[in-house]
Scaffold this motif. Structure first.
Motif, PDB file in Angstrom:
ATOM      1  N   ASP A 296       0.845  -1.192   0.000  1.00 45.67           N
ATOM      2  CA  ASP A 296       0.000   0.000   0.000  1.00 45.67           C
ATOM      3  C   ASP A 296       0.873   1.232   0.000  1.00 45.67           C
ATOM      4  O   ASP A 296       1.992   1.221   0.538  1.00 45.67           O
ATOM      5  CB  ASP A 296      -0.926   0.006   1.216  1.00 45.67           C
ATOM      6  N   SER A 297       0.364   2.314  -0.588  1.00 47.47           N
ATOM      7  CA  SER A 297       1.188   3.512  -0.700  1.00 47.47           C
ATOM      8  C   SER A 297       0.450   4.815  -0.425  1.00 47.47           C
ATOM      9  O   SER A 297       1.083   5.855  -0.294  1.00 47.47           O
ATOM     10  CB  SER A 297       1.807   3.580  -2.108  1.00 47.47           C
TER      11      SER A 297
ATOM     12  N   ARG B 159      -6.577   1.687  -0.655  1.00 43.95           N
ATOM     13  CA  ARG B 159      -6.397   0.827   0.508  1.00 43.95           C
ATOM     14  C   ARG B 159      -7.630  -0.046   0.755  1.00 43.95           C
ATOM     15  O   ARG B 159      -7.512  -1.217   1.117  1.00 43.95           O
ATOM     16  CB  ARG B 159      -6.085   1.658   1.755  1.00 43.95           C
TER      17      ARG B 159
ATOM     18  N   ASP C  33       3.762  -1.439   3.912  1.00 50.02           N
ATOM     19  CA  ASP C  33       3.088  -0.137   3.833  1.00 50.02           C
ATOM     20  C   ASP C  33       4.140   0.929   3.550  1.00 50.02           C
ATOM     21  O   ASP C  33       4.886   1.338   4.445  1.00 50.02           O
ATOM     22  CB  ASP C  33       2.357   0.158   5.146  1.00 50.02           C
TER      23      ASP C  33
END
Length: 207
Positions: free
Chosen positions: A8-9, A18, A41
């Motif tokens: 995730d970014s 997300r 993450d």
């Protein structure tokens, strides 16, 4: 045991990307009850930028690395090991200025390394070393940039990530794009209504 790498970014905990990666992982776990999920993450733990010392370390033979050079490459080695271990990747990205978030670019710079994720020297040019993997890219964009739309040429997420992943050997890539998230920020569209078709698409491919 099948292994999924979840990346995730988005800097927003409530982001669309997300929520969709969570849905992907939940469905994947149902299909693979004995599988393992590795979580990275990038917003919570952003990779370090590549600098001169890192470059020298990355180009030093493994048996000649000094302790301080190994420390510089530790984050890169950890991220590469995750890519090698996982059979499948799901990567959530938000569009920032028509491209990927800066933390994703920092991660890419850490993992695209000669001799580790690609090799030089063959008659056919560079060869990706992460073969037999598949990736799902879940993108959330404020506007609508899908192929065939007036703003399609501004979408640098898909061509760039396709190129990067293909370069390191990952050619089985699927994109799920939730375009038009700006409507949610303005309150013009109900979040549940907006997300429903994208959630269904995610469920159909998280198998």
């Amino acid at each position: 045991m099948p292994t999924l790498l979840q990346i995730d970014s988005s800097p927003l905990a409530s982001s669309v990307s997300r929520e969709l990666t969570r849905e992907f992982v939940n469905n994947w776990k149902t299909t693979h009850p004995s599988g393992e999920v590795i979580v990275r993450d990038l917003a919570a733990n952003p990779p370090k930028p590549v600098d001169q010392a890192w470059i020298y370390a990355a180009h030093t033979p493994a048996d000649a690395l000094q302790p301080e050079q190994k420390a510089l490459l530790a984050q890169s080695e950890e991220s590469i090991a995750e890519l090698q271990q996982a059979d499948e990747y799901v990567i959530g990205v938000a569009m920032h200025n028509f491209s990927i978030p800066s933390v994703v670019k920092l991660w890419i710079d850490q993992v695209v390394r000669g001799g580790r994720t690609f090799s030089y020297g063959g008659s056919d040019g560079p060869k990706g070393l992460l073969t037999g993997k598949k990736a799902t890219i879940i993108a959330a964009t404020g506007g609508v940039y899908q192929a065939g739309t007036p703003m399609a040429a501004f979408n640098f997420i898909e061509p760039y990530l396709n190129t990067i992943l293909g370069f390191i050997g990952v050619t089985d890539v699927t994109f799920v794009t939730a375009g038009g998230t700006a409507q949610l920020m303005s309150g013009k569209v109900d979040r549940g209504v907006f997300l429903q078709p994208h959630l269904e698409q995610v469920r159909s491919i998280a198998v």
